[in-house]
Motif scaffolding. Structure first.
Motif, PDB file in Angstrom:
ATOM      1  N   GLU A 284     -15.369 -49.005 -76.102  1.00 45.82           N
ATOM      2  CA  GLU A 284     -15.131 -47.793 -75.320  1.00 45.82           C
ATOM      3  C   GLU A 284     -13.799 -47.901 -74.561  1.00 45.82           C
ATOM      4  OE1 GLU A 284     -18.730 -46.624 -73.252  1.00 45.82           O
ATOM      5  OE2 GLU A 284     -17.645 -44.956 -72.306  1.00 45.82           O
ATOM      6  N   LYS A 285     -13.553 -49.075 -73.988  1.00 50.32           N
ATOM      7  CA  LYS A 285     -12.266 -49.293 -73.283  1.00 50.32           C
ATOM      8  C   LYS A 285     -11.089 -49.127 -74.235  1.00 50.32           C
ATOM      9  CE  LYS A 285     -13.475 -52.239 -69.396  1.00 50.32           C
ATOM     10  NZ  LYS A 285     -14.433 -53.324 -69.744  1.00 50.32           N
ATOM     11  N   LEU A 287     -10.818 -47.236 -76.597  1.00 49.95           N
ATOM     12  CA  LEU A 287     -10.638 -45.836 -77.018  1.00 49.95           C
ATOM     13  C   LEU A 287      -9.991 -44.970 -75.938  1.00 49.95           C
ATOM     14  CD1 LEU A 287     -14.007 -45.130 -78.919  1.00 49.95           C
ATOM     15  CD2 LEU A 287     -11.832 -45.930 -79.862  1.00 49.95           C
ATOM     16  N   GLU A 288      -9.325 -45.617 -74.971  1.00 46.31           N
ATOM     17  CA  GLU A 288      -8.541 -44.840 -73.996  1.00 46.31           C
ATOM     18  C   GLU A 288      -7.514 -44.015 -74.780  1.00 46.31           C
ATOM     19  OE1 GLU A 288      -9.136 -44.713 -70.842  1.00 46.31           O
ATOM     20  OE2 GLU A 288     -10.185 -46.559 -70.282  1.00 46.31           O
ATOM     21  N   LEU A 324     -20.987 -44.377 -80.370  1.00 48.55           N
ATOM     22  CA  LEU A 324     -20.362 -43.806 -79.163  1.00 48.55           C
ATOM     23  C   LEU A 324     -20.228 -42.289 -79.303  1.00 48.55           C
ATOM     24  CD1 LEU A 324     -17.591 -46.436 -78.285  1.00 48.55           C
ATOM     25  CD2 LEU A 324     -19.846 -46.144 -77.228  1.00 48.55           C
ATOM     26  N   SER A 329     -20.215 -40.474 -75.788  1.00 41.55           N
ATOM     27  CA  SER A 329     -19.202 -41.238 -75.046  1.00 41.55           C
ATOM     28  C   SER A 329     -17.818 -41.137 -75.672  1.00 41.55           C
ATOM     29  CB  SER A 329     -19.582 -42.718 -74.990  1.00 41.55           C
ATOM     30  OG  SER A 329     -20.823 -42.856 -74.343  1.00 41.55           O
ATOM     31  N   ALA A 330     -17.762 -40.663 -76.920  1.00 41.60           N
ATOM     32  CA  ALA A 330     -16.464 -40.538 -77.599  1.00 41.60           C
ATOM     33  C   ALA A 330     -16.401 -39.212 -78.352  1.00 41.60           C
ATOM     34  CB  ALA A 330     -16.259 -41.699 -78.571  1.00 41.60           C
ATOM     35  N   GLN A 343     -11.995 -40.972 -79.557  1.00 40.71           N
ATOM     36  CA  GLN A 343     -11.404 -41.169 -78.232  1.00 40.71           C
ATOM     37  C   GLN A 343     -12.481 -41.093 -77.156  1.00 40.71           C
ATOM     38  OE1 GLN A 343      -7.782 -39.017 -77.629  1.00 40.71           O
ATOM     39  NE2 GLN A 343      -7.288 -40.186 -75.783  1.00 40.71           N
ATOM     40  N   LYS A 344     -12.332 -41.961 -76.185  1.00 43.91           N
ATOM     41  CA  LYS A 344     -13.276 -42.015 -75.053  1.00 43.91           C
ATOM     42  C   LYS A 344     -13.299 -40.680 -74.321  1.00 43.91           C
ATOM     43  CE  LYS A 344     -13.414 -44.613 -70.698  1.00 43.91           C
ATOM     44  NZ  LYS A 344     -14.734 -44.831 -70.291  1.00 43.91           N
ATOM     45  N   SER A 346     -13.800 -39.192 -70.867  1.00 45.61           N
ATOM     46  CA  SER A 346     -13.893 -39.728 -69.500  1.00 45.61           C
ATOM     47  C   SER A 346     -14.406 -38.688 -68.521  1.00 45.61           C
ATOM     48  CB  SER A 346     -12.549 -40.289 -69.038  1.00 45.61           C
ATOM     49  OG  SER A 346     -11.513 -39.510 -69.567  1.00 45.61           O
TER      50      SER A 346
END
Ligand SMILES: [Zn+2]
Length: 346
Positions: A284-285, A287-288, A324, A329-330, A343-344, A346
């Protein structure tokens, strides 16, 4: 942590080719070679008095058949194999089931999905990758050089390492109790590594036949394939681990499809779950910025991915990305080169 809450390996070395180790009364552990990085599969023979039940079979190859003949005449002391139990449809497990059925008159017991999948793939021989598979590789953002090699090469075919499978099998399902090797075994079905993967839990002693659902020291591959590109096998895997954890005890001797028999199932189940949660967090990180499956090896694997393991790494990366995406989450968008960019959110 008490002394029993540890993973222990009662046998430090595996049986040599053509030999067997008795791991419990009437239960023999043997190995067959595989021509891959993971270079072996464990098989078990359980004594039914007038014959054997074997669990999993190895690849179909001249070498495997020759080793089986040595095993049959040696450790299996000439008694017939009457029943073959296959834990899941992967070729290292189902490879010789058809041979035992056809040439030895054994019956095949497995789950319905395992049988259907194995038989479908055994019949589905391709000289070149299918268009759908190539399109799927594009979606994964496969490395260009590897893509160009694969498009013109004979792909991995089940038929090359799995013997033809005759019609007819006996279905195994959740909560069945099956008697073999002088014990009653309750069936619990797992998912994620392979759909409808059977595991067997003895109610008479401490044995568990776990196939690839519970392995020590290596993680079972969890992959998404062109057959079902939207699948979320990571969710299936985590659900199975949580559910099977209820039956795990520290004193059980777990007999898996690879590596060594071990005790400490409760600890191992917890590790299996934690490993994937850890991998998902790192991913997940990562995928910033938007990434394809082919760009996600670093956060998922603690080693360099070479050509031989590229395919398995790619399907495993997509499995975690799909998870994800499905849990929200993505996000997923299609890039100009037809690859999925995750992509994450946020
Ligand atoms: Zn396996």
């Amino acid at each position: 942590m008490s002394i029993i809450d540890k993973i222990r390996y009662p046998w430090e070395v595996p049986p040599r080719e053509g030999e067997a180790v008795e791991v419990a009364e009437g239960v023999l552990w043997m190995r067959l070679p595989l021509p891959m990085a993971l270079d072996h599969v464990n098989i078990y023979a359980l004594d039914d008095g007038d014959g054997w039940t074997i669990v999993d079979t190895g690849f179909d190859s001249k070498r495997s058949r020759a080793i089986w003949r040595v095993l049959l005449d040696g450790p299996l002391s000439g008694k017939p194999i009457r029943r073959v139990i296959v834990t899941h449809h992967h070729p290292d497990h189902v490879g010789l089931a058809g041979w035992f059925q056809k040439d030895f008159g054994a019956s095949l017991w497995t789950t319905r999905t395992a049988w259907l999948f194995a038989r479908m793939l055994q019949l589905d021989e391709q000289a070149l990758p299918r268009q759908e598979t190539l399109e799927f590789y594009r979606r994964c953002g496969m490395d260009e050089e590897i893509f160009n090699e694969r498009r013109s090469e004979r792909p991995f075919n089940f038929a090359d390492v799995v013997a033809p499978m005759p019609l007819g099998f006996r279905r195994i399902k959740q909560d069945d109790t099956i008697h073999f090797g002088g014990r009653d075994w309750v069936v619990h079905i797992g998912n994620g590594h392979a759909p409808e993967h059977a595991t067997f839990w003895s109610t008479d002693d401490n044995l568990v036949l776990s196939g690839d659902q519970i392995l020590p020291s290596i993680s079972s591959n969890i992959g998404v394939y062109a057959t079902e590109p939207e699948a979320d096998p990571v969710a299936d895997w985590l659900e199975s681990c949580e559910r099977l954890s209820q039956y795990a005890r520290s004193d059980q001797l777990v007999l898996g499809g690879h590596k060594l028999p071990f005790t400490g199932a409760t600890v191992r189940m917890r590790q299996l779950i934690d490993n994937h949660h850890g991998a998902l967090e790192r991913l997940e990180k990562h995928l910033e910025t938007g990434r394809t499956a082919g760009e996600c090896f670093a956060p998922l694997f603690k080693r360099q991915i070479d050509k031989a393991s590229y395919g398995l790494a790619l399907v495993e990366a997509l499995a975690h990305l799909n998870h994800l995406y499905h849990v929200g989450s993505a996000s997923r968008t299609l890039r100009e080169d037809r690859s999925w960019l995750f992509q994450k959110i946020s």
